[in-house]
Design a protein around this motif. Structure first.
Motif, PDB file in Angstrom:
ATOM      1  N   CYS A   7       0.986  -1.259  -0.154  1.00  0.00           N
ATOM      2  CA  CYS A   7       0.054   0.015  -0.064  1.00  0.00           C
ATOM      3  C   CYS A   7       0.872   1.229  -0.190  1.00  0.00           C
ATOM      4  O   CYS A   7       0.522   2.204  -0.813  1.00  0.00           O
ATOM      5  CB  CYS A   7      -0.994  -0.022   1.349  1.00  0.00           C
ATOM      6  SG  CYS A   7      -2.518  -1.426   1.101  1.00  0.00           S
ATOM      7  N   LYS A   8       2.058   1.286   0.806  1.00  0.00           N
ATOM      8  CA  LYS A   8       2.779   2.230   1.068  1.00  0.00           C
ATOM      9  C   LYS A   8       3.508   2.702  -0.510  1.00  0.00           C
ATOM     10  O   LYS A   8       3.588   3.893  -0.984  1.00  0.00           O
ATOM     11  CB  LYS A   8       3.839   2.116   1.890  1.00  0.00           C
ATOM     12  CG  LYS A   8       3.757   2.317   3.260  1.00  0.00           C
ATOM     13  CD  LYS A   8       4.867   2.500   4.199  1.00  0.00           C
ATOM     14  CE  LYS A   8       4.823   1.473   5.343  1.00  0.00           C
ATOM     15  NZ  LYS A   8       5.859   1.181   6.143  1.00  0.00           N
ATOM     16  N   ILE A   9       3.857   1.504  -1.177  1.00  0.00           N
ATOM     17  CA  ILE A   9       4.583   1.670  -2.399  1.00  0.00           C
ATOM     18  C   ILE A   9       3.424   2.275  -3.465  1.00  0.00           C
ATOM     19  O   ILE A   9       3.642   3.215  -4.199  1.00  0.00           O
ATOM     20  CB  ILE A   9       4.975   0.223  -3.276  1.00  0.00           C
ATOM     21  CG1 ILE A   9       6.159  -0.243  -2.072  1.00  0.00           C
ATOM     22  CG2 ILE A   9       5.575   0.838  -4.471  1.00  0.00           C
ATOM     23  CD1 ILE A   9       6.587  -1.430  -2.511  1.00  0.00           C
ATOM     24  N   MET A  10       2.107   1.773  -3.497  1.00  0.00           N
ATOM     25  CA  MET A  10       1.242   2.406  -4.180  1.00  0.00           C
ATOM     26  C   MET A  10       0.837   3.929  -3.855  1.00  0.00           C
ATOM     27  O   MET A  10       0.684   4.534  -4.819  1.00  0.00           O
ATOM     28  CB  MET A  10      -0.110   1.467  -4.216  1.00  0.00           C
ATOM     29  CG  MET A  10       0.004   0.363  -5.038  1.00  0.00           C
ATOM     30  SD  MET A  10       0.422   0.276  -6.633  1.00  0.00           S
ATOM     31  CE  MET A  10      -1.302   0.341  -7.438  1.00  0.00           C
ATOM     32  N   ASP A  11       0.823   4.046  -2.548  1.00  0.00           N
ATOM     33  CA  ASP A  11       0.724   5.585  -2.069  1.00  0.00           C
ATOM     34  C   ASP A  11       1.786   6.583  -2.931  1.00  0.00           C
ATOM     35  O   ASP A  11       1.400   7.645  -3.302  1.00  0.00           O
ATOM     36  CB  ASP A  11       0.868   5.677  -0.607  1.00  0.00           C
ATOM     37  CG  ASP A  11      -0.186   4.895   0.056  1.00  0.00           C
ATOM     38  OD1 ASP A  11      -1.329   4.904  -0.480  1.00  0.00           O
ATOM     39  OD2 ASP A  11      -0.179   4.937   1.335  1.00  0.00           O
ATOM     40  N   GLU A  12       3.001   6.040  -2.849  1.00  0.00           N
ATOM     41  CA  GLU A  12       4.030   6.831  -3.600  1.00  0.00           C
ATOM     42  C   GLU A  12       3.735   7.108  -5.241  1.00  0.00           C
ATOM     43  O   GLU A  12       3.841   8.133  -5.778  1.00  0.00           O
ATOM     44  CB  GLU A  12       5.379   6.225  -3.281  1.00  0.00           C
ATOM     45  CG  GLU A  12       5.917   6.251  -2.151  1.00  0.00           C
ATOM     46  CD  GLU A  12       7.193   5.155  -1.946  1.00  0.00           C
ATOM     47  OE1 GLU A  12       7.728   4.892  -3.023  1.00  0.00           O
ATOM     48  OE2 GLU A  12       7.528   4.907  -0.858  1.00  0.00           O
TER      49      GLU A  12
ATOM     50  N   PRO B  74      -0.466   9.006  -5.438  1.00  0.00           N
ATOM     51  CA  PRO B  74      -0.654   9.877  -4.071  1.00  0.00           C
ATOM     52  C   PRO B  74      -2.219  10.470  -4.033  1.00  0.00           C
ATOM     53  O   PRO B  74      -2.933  10.447  -3.127  1.00  0.00           O
ATOM     54  CB  PRO B  74       0.188  11.115  -3.965  1.00  0.00           C
ATOM     55  CG  PRO B  74       0.806  11.007  -5.316  1.00  0.00           C
ATOM     56  CD  PRO B  74       0.569   9.835  -6.122  1.00  0.00           C
ATOM     57  N   GLU B  75      -2.812  10.509  -5.418  1.00  0.00           N
ATOM     58  CA  GLU B  75      -4.066  10.787  -5.436  1.00  0.00           C
ATOM     59  C   GLU B  75      -5.120   9.853  -4.922  1.00  0.00           C
ATOM     60  O   GLU B  75      -6.373  10.295  -4.413  1.00  0.00           O
ATOM     61  CB  GLU B  75      -4.593  11.373  -7.076  1.00  0.00           C
ATOM     62  CG  GLU B  75      -4.475  10.246  -7.850  1.00  0.00           C
ATOM     63  CD  GLU B  75      -2.873   9.770  -8.349  1.00  0.00           C
ATOM     64  OE1 GLU B  75      -2.175  10.035  -7.738  1.00  0.00           O
ATOM     65  OE2 GLU B  75      -3.047   9.271  -9.503  1.00  0.00           O
ATOM     66  N   ASN B  76      -4.647   8.489  -4.874  1.00  0.00           N
ATOM     67  CA  ASN B  76      -5.473   7.592  -4.347  1.00  0.00           C
ATOM     68  C   ASN B  76      -5.249   7.371  -2.806  1.00  0.00           C
ATOM     69  O   ASN B  76      -5.895   6.241  -2.246  1.00  0.00           O
ATOM     70  CB  ASN B  76      -5.580   6.487  -5.356  1.00  0.00           C
ATOM     71  CG  ASN B  76      -6.049   6.504  -6.518  1.00  0.00           C
ATOM     72  OD1 ASN B  76      -6.852   7.704  -6.862  1.00  0.00           O
ATOM     73  ND2 ASN B  76      -5.352   6.045  -7.538  1.00  0.00           N
ATOM     74  N   ALA B  77      -4.160   7.808  -2.332  1.00  0.00           N
ATOM     75  CA  ALA B  77      -3.765   7.423  -0.914  1.00  0.00           C
ATOM     76  C   ALA B  77      -4.955   7.803  -0.019  1.00  0.00           C
ATOM     77  O   ALA B  77      -5.543   8.703   0.018  1.00  0.00           O
ATOM     78  CB  ALA B  77      -2.452   8.035  -0.504  1.00  0.00           C
ATOM     79  N   PRO B  78      -4.769   7.020   1.181  1.00  0.00           N
ATOM     80  CA  PRO B  78      -4.125   5.869   1.374  1.00  0.00           C
ATOM     81  C   PRO B  78      -4.688   4.492   0.877  1.00  0.00           C
ATOM     82  O   PRO B  78      -5.984   4.396   1.281  1.00  0.00           O
ATOM     83  CB  PRO B  78      -3.958   5.808   3.038  1.00  0.00           C
ATOM     84  CG  PRO B  78      -5.506   6.492   3.322  1.00  0.00           C
ATOM     85  CD  PRO B  78      -5.617   7.505   2.428  1.00  0.00           C
ATOM     86  N   HIS B  79      -3.913   3.779   0.313  1.00  0.00           N
ATOM     87  CA  HIS B  79      -4.690   2.546  -0.620  1.00  0.00           C
ATOM     88  C   HIS B  79      -4.717   1.612   0.715  1.00  0.00           C
ATOM     89  O   HIS B  79      -5.636   0.495   0.528  1.00  0.00           O
ATOM     90  CB  HIS B  79      -3.471   1.985  -1.408  1.00  0.00           C
ATOM     91  CG  HIS B  79      -3.336   2.547  -2.711  1.00  0.00           C
ATOM     92  ND1 HIS B  79      -2.506   3.881  -2.821  1.00  0.00           N
ATOM     93  CD2 HIS B  79      -3.739   2.414  -3.944  1.00  0.00           C
ATOM     94  CE1 HIS B  79      -2.486   4.251  -3.931  1.00  0.00           C
ATOM     95  NE2 HIS B  79      -3.650   3.543  -4.572  1.00  0.00           N
ATOM     96  N   ASN B  80      -4.421   1.740   2.068  1.00  0.00           N
ATOM     97  CA  ASN B  80      -4.757   0.546   2.995  1.00  0.00           C
ATOM     98  C   ASN B  80      -6.292   0.753   3.349  1.00  0.00           C
ATOM     99  O   ASN B  80      -6.873  -0.213   4.037  1.00  0.00           O
ATOM    100  CB  ASN B  80      -4.101   0.461   4.029  1.00  0.00           C
ATOM    101  CG  ASN B  80      -3.953   1.998   4.760  1.00  0.00           C
ATOM    102  OD1 ASN B  80      -4.686   2.708   4.663  1.00  0.00           O
ATOM    103  ND2 ASN B  80      -2.786   2.229   5.678  1.00  0.00           N
ATOM    104  N   LYS B  81      -6.979   1.966   2.958  1.00  0.00           N
ATOM    105  CA  LYS B  81      -8.271   1.763   3.110  1.00  0.00           C
ATOM    106  C   LYS B  81      -9.313   0.615   2.488  1.00  0.00           C
ATOM    107  O   LYS B  81     -10.294   0.580   2.753  1.00  0.00           O
ATOM    108  CB  LYS B  81      -8.868   3.265   2.971  1.00  0.00           C
ATOM    109  CG  LYS B  81      -8.951   3.527   1.441  1.00  0.00           C
ATOM    110  CD  LYS B  81      -9.458   5.083   1.163  1.00  0.00           C
ATOM    111  CE  LYS B  81      -9.407   5.531  -0.463  1.00  0.00           C
ATOM    112  NZ  LYS B  81      -8.361   6.298  -0.753  1.00  0.00           N
ATOM    113  N   LEU B  82      -8.661   0.308   1.586  1.00  0.00           N
ATOM    114  CA  LEU B  82      -9.122  -0.671   0.802  1.00  0.00           C
ATOM    115  C   LEU B  82      -9.151  -2.178   1.429  1.00  0.00           C
ATOM    116  O   LEU B  82      -9.646  -2.920   1.038  1.00  0.00           O
ATOM    117  CB  LEU B  82      -8.455  -0.917  -0.635  1.00  0.00           C
ATOM    118  CG  LEU B  82      -8.659   0.191  -1.557  1.00  0.00           C
ATOM    119  CD1 LEU B  82      -7.644   0.109  -2.747  1.00  0.00           C
ATOM    120  CD2 LEU B  82      -9.986   0.587  -2.234  1.00  0.00           C
TER     121      LEU B  82
END
Ligand code: NAD
Ligand code: DAU
Length: 357
Positions: free
Chosen positions: A271-276, A279-287
């Motif tokens: 999720c952190k890598i995808m946040d980088e 960033p417009e979709n961060a935080p991915h861990n909400k999924l």
């Protein structure tokens, strides 16, 4: 030690995840002059697109592809004889634990009967030859499940828990039996979880990446605290090549990443890598969504791989943080490969089976 050389290597399951990475590794990273003869049934997991560059560069010169079921003795035997095979590197298998729970039959057929057929082809053609090799690629899952501590060793008793691991355990025993009974030159490798390019997106890492790309739920089985040991796929390939060229006949070699991760922690890393990246979709861990556990879900895998390190000088070369980033970026950069998979049988299977969660 003098390394063994071969002229014509039969790779089974060469169009799948590890098989195709192995064929890339072979042509791009080794000095071998051997030909590769890839036999693959092209199940849902077999993808000729994994080998487009190899086909273009070496096709029908040093690389030969046959759409072939390893369960068909006559078909395999004909190719074996035509190409005067002196080494088999056996990857072909049904490989996904979840699928083995929904439908074990194909696992019994391909993993057990398929391996038996290959062993018979090898035995009947090679007879007493000792300048040949049958390398069988297997999994750490045959050893069962660990508690909080400890490791699997090469002499750990087998204790498979899923239809997949039971079928792989059966195939390992057959390979070993052909060594002891017939003197067939064999080696066996038992490896931990692989990750990297070309992995079919039913497995944890590519599934999570693709779901994040599509803003879909990230399904975590059970409490997410099951532990897997992750190895970059090219390091698995170099381990197999070390065994093929120098492993002792009749021996088992464990291969692993020495890199244990709780599933949920690993998912947060992705999720952190995808946040980088987005960033417009961060935080991915909400999924992240916790779902029903996999039946018989093995708690922890961890392997001791001192034997292959000490005997064959193999070691892991890819650091996990770098390997994971490289893998995420590979999926982000290969949309066409993903679209191709999404348009096929994969989606139908997901719709049919995963809605049961
Ligand atoms: P995969 O599912 O990606 O690929 C398997 C390949 O085998 C596919 O190309 C498929 O078409 C082919 N195949 C299946 N049945 C066949 C048959 N009857 N005849 C011919 N071809 C057939 O699997 P993978 O992840 O690349 O795994 C390869 C091997 O490595 C398997 O034996 C697996 O048990 C073992 N392994 C995998 C991992 C892992 O983390 N993926 C770890 C350790 C060991
Ligand atoms: O250990 C080696 C084995 O690793 C190989 O022999 C298998 O071929 C390979 O598929 C892999 O088996 P796993 O069952 O460990 O891999 P999978 O990617 O299916 O799952 C990894 C972990 O993540 C496992 O604990 C289950 C969990 N998981 C998996 C999926 C697909 C989830 O929590 N959610 C998911 O959606």
């Amino acid at each position: 030690m003098k390394k063994r050389e071969y002229k014509n290597i039969m790779v089974t399951g060469g169009s799948g995840f590890i098989g195709s990475n192995f064929i890339h590794y072979f042509f791009e990273k080794t000095n071998s002059k051997a030909n590769i003869i890839n036999l693959d049934k092209l199940t849902y997991a077999g993808n000729p697109n994994n080998l487009t560059e190899i086909q273009n560069k070496y096709g029908n010169k040093r690389y030969f592809f046959y759409k072939q079921d390893i369960c068909d003795f006559g078909g395999v035997n004909k190719i074996f004889q035509e190409h005067e095979i002196d080494c088999i590197i056996h990857f072909a298998a049904e490989s996904h634990v979840d699928r083995s729970i929904f439908g074990p039959k194909e696992f019994i057929e391909s993993n057990i009967m398929g391996t038996f057929n290959l062993l018979e082809v090898a035995r009947q053609n090679w007879k007493d030859r000792q300048d040949v090799l049958f390398q069988h690629t297997s999994t750490d899952e045959v050893y069962g499940s660990l508690g909080d501590t400890g490791f699997f060793f090469e002499d750990t008793s087998y204790d498979p828990r899923s239809p997949y691991s039971a079928s792989k355990a059966a195939s390992d025993h057959l390979v070993s039996a052909y060594y002891h009974t017939y003197g067939l030159p064999v080696t066996i490798s038992n490896c931990t979880n692989n990750y990297g390019a070309y992995q079919f997106p039913e497995k944890l890492i590519p599934l999570m990446i693709m779901n994040m790309m599509e803003k879909k739920d990230l399904p975590v089985y059970g409490d997410g605290k099951n532990i897997r040991d992750w190895l970059f796929v090219e390091d698995h390939c170099s381990g197999i090549w070390a065994i093929v060229t120098a492993g002792r006949y009749g021996e088992t070699y464990n291969i692993g990443g020495e890199n244990e991760w709780e599933n949920i922690k690993l998912i947060h890393e992705m999720c952190k890598i995808m946040d980088e990246r987005f960033p417009e979709n961060a935080p991915h861990n909400k999924l992240i969504v916790y779902v029903k556990d996999r039946p018989g879900h093995d708690r922890r895998y961890a392997i001791n791989c001192d034997k292959i390190k000490n005997e064959l000088g193999w070691t892991q070369s890819v650091d996990f943080a770098a390997g994971l980033r490289k893998t995420v970026d590979w999926y982000l950069d290969n949309q066409e490969w993903i679209d191709n998979i999404r348009s096929g049988e994969y989606l139908k299977w997901i719709e049919k089976n995963y809605e049961r969660r």
